[in-house]
Design an enzyme around this catalytic site. Structure first.
Site, PDB file in Angstrom:
ATOM      1  N   LYS A  57       0.847  -1.198   0.000  1.00  0.00           N
ATOM      2  CA  LYS A  57       0.000   0.000   0.000  1.00  0.00           C
ATOM      3  C   LYS A  57       0.880   1.246   0.000  1.00  0.00           C
ATOM      4  O   LYS A  57       1.915   1.291   0.690  1.00  0.00           O
ATOM      5  CB  LYS A  57      -0.881  -0.019   1.256  1.00  0.00           C
ATOM      6  CG  LYS A  57      -1.908   1.116   1.327  1.00  0.00           C
ATOM      7  CD  LYS A  57      -2.783   0.989   2.586  1.00  0.00           C
ATOM      8  CE  LYS A  57      -3.900   2.005   2.615  1.00  0.00           C
ATOM      9  NZ  LYS A  57      -4.764   1.861   3.815  1.00  0.00           N
ATOM     10  N   SER A 108      -9.731   1.711   2.830  1.00  0.00           N
ATOM     11  CA  SER A 108      -8.833   2.461   1.985  1.00  0.00           C
ATOM     12  C   SER A 108      -7.789   1.612   1.274  1.00  0.00           C
ATOM     13  O   SER A 108      -7.219   2.048   0.277  1.00  0.00           O
ATOM     14  CB  SER A 108      -8.116   3.528   2.815  1.00  0.00           C
ATOM     15  OG  SER A 108      -7.265   2.911   3.773  1.00  0.00           O
ATOM     16  N   SER A 124     -10.005  -0.426   7.131  1.00  0.00           N
ATOM     17  CA  SER A 124      -9.359  -0.292   5.819  1.00  0.00           C
ATOM     18  C   SER A 124      -8.613  -1.516   5.321  1.00  0.00           C
ATOM     19  O   SER A 124      -8.187  -1.551   4.180  1.00  0.00           O
ATOM     20  CB  SER A 124      -8.405   0.902   5.821  1.00  0.00           C
ATOM     21  OG  SER A 124      -9.138   2.094   5.722  1.00  0.00           O
TER      22      SER A 124
END
Ligand code: MG
Ligand code: ZN
Lengths: 487, 95, 485
Positions: free
Chosen positions: C76, C151, C175
């Site tokens: 990420k 997210s 997330s």
């Protein structure tokens, strides 16, 4: 007119105003590395060379607290006779500024590390106690430089993150003189403790000065203004005088005083409103989620207590009781740790009374003239002690001692050697003195006759002549005795 | 309660995010619906509840006073949108 | 699908260790598939050439004692990676290249893994659909125009589509778990303090945790074992005895007490979620667990609490993005003008909205009514869990109140978007570990997940429960490679 000498009042028409002052002193913690990062705190480095990724607030960088700074704050708290809070919290104070990389300052708001304490001031008309509200730890900001470029401001983050102790007084101060005494006392205590070097030129000690005025006798506080970041005692005093008078003028004029942040312009000697700070003074304090509560144990505090040296107030008391010094003398000698150490080294092997006089008199004057600190004194405590012993045992007179002292100031020489090399030893042989005196009387027959006929004032003339002929070395006491007999 | 445009302007000032009229109106609408939902907390009585700041049930660890970070000037100002050799540079600040 | 990229992490590690596969072969397979999958928009920054190069170097001198020997991996884009652009999905960090490495990614490289690139995410991790990213939507490989969750949407999409054998995300309110649930993958949010936050772009410091995202529970356990270390650089990192999660993994959960909180039956919850949950309870029973009804009375207050605490911390954490030290700067007439333009142009709408909420709840006059109140309710929420764990060893809930939705479906209604995290947020507020495992499909064939919540530091226990249930559930993801032309 005021009742006692040190009362500071402002008179306008028929009104007398009292000034109420509280100080927020920012004292830089003496430490190697910063409060939450491992960069150096050394003064005077090239710009931005002592900035870590934490100090410059890079994404993902986190604060880790320096244990030594915590100890330093607690020690200072102990020196201020203050309550040490075993649990304290770090908060974020949010505001935007070019030299505040995180967009917030890590400080302590609701739960500071040190609570209420006090400081005793020695004022000409007696002692005065000033309350300490709190002491908390926080980060310093960087430095904005506005005058290197016409269109831009330059930012140096070397100071960013340096540990500060903010020491907040109660509004107990009433005059510029008290402020002077307060700052000096705080500085002295911290220097004794080794927690802050107190160097105002290097910015290690600055203060926000809160000033308000009120009619004498009133119990209510007036509206206060905060004068930000004043970095010398003299400027603090000037700023207070200016600000107090400005406020009195406003009141006399029937106007309102706005509570605001002001800046002291040292060139114009005036304070003025800092509008730039006004629009965003909602700091939105909240506990810093990157830092857990700081907890210290009783043992941790007790250990620090055992490291606390004798502080100025206690030392002063001891000097007065043990060495019979006057409060005035004791005050001067304890005012900073180096002076008191010097004094105690001198008196290890010599007379206290003489030592006190020589240090406060000759030595201070000479150092002052050369602009030297006691730690830079060309005359070591050991050699000053030797000089005093030479006086005490009659080897040299006080007057000759001054000559020797002057020579010693030029470089640290053993006073005994100076006396020997220059033949400055006092003449105390009665026979030799008699011969000298006979000669002086012989050379001044007419004056001797006048003396005998009653002009006793001339005795001084003869003493002077003998000293002159002996090159100052004649033992003045013996000269007196022999002269009296001979004349 | 409702958040008006004046409040939006105030918090945008505090947040240093510029908003024009249109954006302020959109934000006011969004924030009002979000706060309507947040107001649910008022159903709870919390007078005697200790606030919880961190779930980490431990206290701050202390590091020793050692200088470890060396001169990182180049690294630190390399990413800066505007700098000279020595400094970060920002538009003139008027005190 | 290549026969390499369908392999689980554990199998790839085994094949590299037994020299059936080289790191170069594996890396090339994932790079090739990633290259063909640009339409998913899972990557923000690709670093394929470097990855292939590192794989070659690994093969020249392979260290097969490592836990992730020569395994390629994308992460990420919230983790700072040395010398590789890190954007946090934001324009304001568009050109930011860190000179340092996050502790979590460093731990991964130390075990031999190789970085392939940075995965898309909601801007500063603020979002539940990956639609707030400055770098655009991410497609869910399950279906075109379906959000992958957020997210960590780039991460979930990349794992589900097998562009990376495994990945790491961050979880502040769901997330990791919500996107895992939306993509039919496994995601673990560890206990707060388990993984270091050093070098992770901060969203809400008291809630943020990094965690593994994988195709199965075993892979997840292995990665958790690698990333969870005590770190002196993070003052909230906790020094506790960490298990060797993958080695200690067991399907024997006989007698484990699993709590079913009645408050998670929320109004308007689709029947298929209710049914999934019931099925989950049966699976757990089949595994030998004991099911106990429990109550978490403050569940309904978790989201409002979260939407005070997280924005408050974010408003302060994001103050450092001011155009001075790094990142994007808009020109301004003076300093304040520069700040306001930089932050207005540099941050997207959702981030600005949350900064405004956070600023408001901390501002003078509102602190007690909102921020302090939220901290008190947070305490009540934590107390609920503490009480529950006197009776049970873990808690079983749905991961999300619905399956994945269409791109654009919820962008104009922030509150309905926030409701996505209703089951995951309480876990962050209480700092507990939670894992989402795929457990079934809805009528359209979209995956649905179940969440297992554990006691603090009890990751091993929820991994074991997940591992046992995974076998019973025997979930199969329906991915057709529709995006590969
Ligand atoms: Mg102040
Ligand atoms: Zn301060």
């Amino acid at each position: 007119m005021s009742k006692n000498k040190s009362e500071y009042l402002i008179n306008r028409h028929d009104n007398q105003y009292e000034v109420v002052i509280g100080l927020e002193v920012h004292a830089q913690v003496s430490s190697q590395s910063k409060l939450f990062s491992t960069s150096s705190t050394k003064f005077g480095a090239e710009p931005n060379t002592q900035v870590s990724l934490v100090d410059a607030a890079f994404p993902g960088m986190l604060p880790v607290i320096n244990e030594y700074c915590v100890k330093q704050a607690i020690k200072t708290g102990i020196g201020l006779k203050a309550k040490i809070n075993k649990r304290s919290i770090f908060d974020r104070k949010n505001y935007f500024y070019a030299d505040l990389p995180q967009g917030y300052q890590i400080s302590q708001f609701k739960d500071p590390i040190v609570g209420e304490g006090k400081v005793i001031l020695d004022m000409p008309d007696g002692q005065k106690e000033v309350g300490i509200e709190r002491l908390h730890l926080e980060q310093d900001a960087g430095k904005s430089i506005h005058d290197l470029d016409p269109k831009n401001t330059f930012v140096d983050l070397n100071r960013s993150g340096v540990a500060l102790m903010e020491i907040v007084s109660k509004p107990d101060l009433r005059s510029p003189d008290e402020v002077n005494a307060y700052i000096k006392k705080l500085r002295s205590i911290m220097r004794y403790l080794g927690t802050c070097d107190g160097n105002m030129q290097e910015g290690s000690l600055r203060a926000d000065v809160n000033v308000s005025v009120r009619k004498k006798g009133s119990k209510d506080f007036g509206t206060r203004c905060e004068i930000k970041n004043v970095n010398s005692i003299k400027f603090m005093q000037m700023a207070i005088e200016y600000e107090a008078n400005r406020q009195v003028d406003l009141i006399e004029d029937g106007q309102k005083i706005d509570q605001e942040t002001r800046l002291f312009d040292t060139k114009k000697n005036e304070t003025r409103s800092m509008r730039s700070k006004e629009d965003a003074h909602d700091y939105r304090y909240f506990p810093d989620p990157d830092l857990l509560p700081l907890e210290v144990s009783d043992d941790f505090i007790e250990n620090l207590k055992s490291e606390i040296p004798e502080l100025p107030d206690e030392k002063k008391k001891r000097f007065i009781e043990k060495f019979k010094l006057s409060p005035y003398e004791a005050n001067i000698l304890v005012s900073d740790i180096e002076t008191s150490n010097y004094f105690e080294n001198v008196i290890k092997k010599s007379d206290v009374k003489l030592a006190t006089n020589w240090i406060i008199g000759e030595l201070f004057a000479a150092l002052n003239e050369k602009n030297l600190e006691i730690t830079e004194s060309p005359i070591s405590a050991g050699n000053l002690s030797k000089l005093i012993n030479l006086i005490k045992d009659g080897t040299i007179s006080g007057k000759i001692a001054k000559t020797v002292f002057e020579q010693m100031m030029e470089g640290d020489k053993d006073p005994k050697k100076i006396v020997e090399e220059k033949g400055l030893k006092q003449e105390s042989d009665p026979k030799a003195l008699e011969a000298l005196i006979d000669k002086v009387i012989d050379d001044n027959r007419d004056k001797a006759t006048e003396y005998k006929s009653g002009k006793v004032k001339l005795f001084g003339f003869f003493v002077g002549q003998v000293m002159k002929v002996s090159g100052g070395k004649a033992n003045p006491q013996l000269v007196n005795e022999i002269l009296k007999k001979k004349l | 309660m409702s958040i008006d445009l004046k409040t939006i302007k105030h918090i945008s000032k505090l947040s240093r995010i510029s908003v024009d009229e249109k954006k302020a109106e959109k934000l006011a609408g969004d924030l009002n619906s979000i706060f309507e939902f947040i107001e649910k907390l008022n159903e709870l009585k919390t007078d005697n509840v200790e606030p919880l700041t961190s779930v980490a049930e431990t206290t701050l660890k202390l590091r020793s006073d050692k200088v470890e970070s060396k001169n990182l000037r180049e690294q630190v100002i390399k990413n800066s949108p505007k700098e000279n050799e020595d400094y970060f540079v920002v538009p003139k600040v008027i005190e | 699908m290549s026969d390499i990229t369908i392999q689980s992490l554990s199998l790839l590690v085994e094949n590299i260790k037994s020299k059936k596969l080289s790191s170069s072969e594996v890396t090339k397979a994932f790079v090739d598939r990633s290259e063909k999958s640009k339409e998913l928009n899972a990557y923000i920054t690709e670093d394929y050439a470097n990855a292939l190069n590192k794989a070659k170097m690994f093969d020249e001198k392979p260290n097969l004692d490592l836990k992730l020997p020569g395994i390629p991996m994308a992460v990420k884009d919230l983790f700072c990676t040395k010398d590789l652009r890190t954007t946090a999905g934001s324009k304001i960090l568009n050109n930011f290249v860190p000179t340092y490495e996050s502790t979590v990614t460093q731990n991964i490289w130390n075990e031999g893994a190789i970085l392939m690139g940075k995965l898309n995410c909601d801007e500063f991790a603020m979002g539940s659909s990956n639609e707030t990213s400055f770098f655009g939507n991410v497609q869910n490989p399950i279906d075109k125009n379906l959000v992958p969750g957020g997210s960590s949407g780039g991460s979930s999409s990349a794992v589900a589509a097998q562009l990376t054998p495994i990945t790491i995300g961050t979880d502040t309110g769901g997330s990791i778990r919500q996107p895992a649930s939306f993509t039919g993958t496994v995601g673990l949010k560890p206990t707060y303090g388990s993984c270091s936050r050093y070098g992770i772009v901060a969203f809400a410091s008291s809630l943020d945790q990094a965690g593994p995202m994988a195709q199965n529970v075993k892979d997840c356990a292995l990665l958790q074992e690698v990333i969870s270390t005590y770190d002196e650089k993070d003052s909230t990192s906790i020094d506790f005895k960490r298990n060797e999660y993958s080695k200690e993994l067991t399907k024997n959960i006989k007698g484990k007490k699993i709590g079913i909180p009645k408050e998670y039956r929320v109004d308007g919850m689709p029947k298929e979620i209710e049914d999934l949950w019931k099925k989950g309870i049966e699976y757990a029973k089949d595994c030998g667990a004991e099911i106990i009804d429990i109550s978490l009375p403050h569940t309904n207050y978790a989201l409002p609490t979260y939407y005070i605490v997280a924005p408050a911390e974010a408003s302060s954490n994001l103050a450092r993005y001011d155009g001075v030290k790094y990142g994007f700067r808009a020109e301004g007439e003076n300093l304040i003008d520069m700040y306001e333009k930089t932050r207005s142009e540099g941050f997207g709408a959702e981030v600005q909205r949350r900064i405004m909420i956070g600023t408001y709840v901390l501002s003078s006059g509102y602190y007690d009514a909102y921020y302090l109140k939220a901290q008190k309710v947070r305490k009540l929420i934590k107390n609920d869990f503490d009480d529950a764990y006197k009776k049970v060893d873990a808690i079983l809930t749905p991961s999300t109140p619905s399956s994945a939705f269409k791109i654009g479906e919820k962008t104009n209604d922030p509150v309905s978007m926030y409701l996505n995290d209703i089951f995951t947020v309480p876990v962050n507020l209480a700092g507990l570990p939670g894992i989402s495992i795929p457990a079934g499909h809805d009528a359209r064939g979209y995956p649905l997940g179940l969440q297992i919540i554990g006691r603090a530091f009890d990751e091993q226990n929820i991994l074991n429960i997940a591992y046992a249930m995974e076998e019973k559930i025997n979930f199969k993801n329906n991915i057709t490679d529709w995006w590969i032309k």
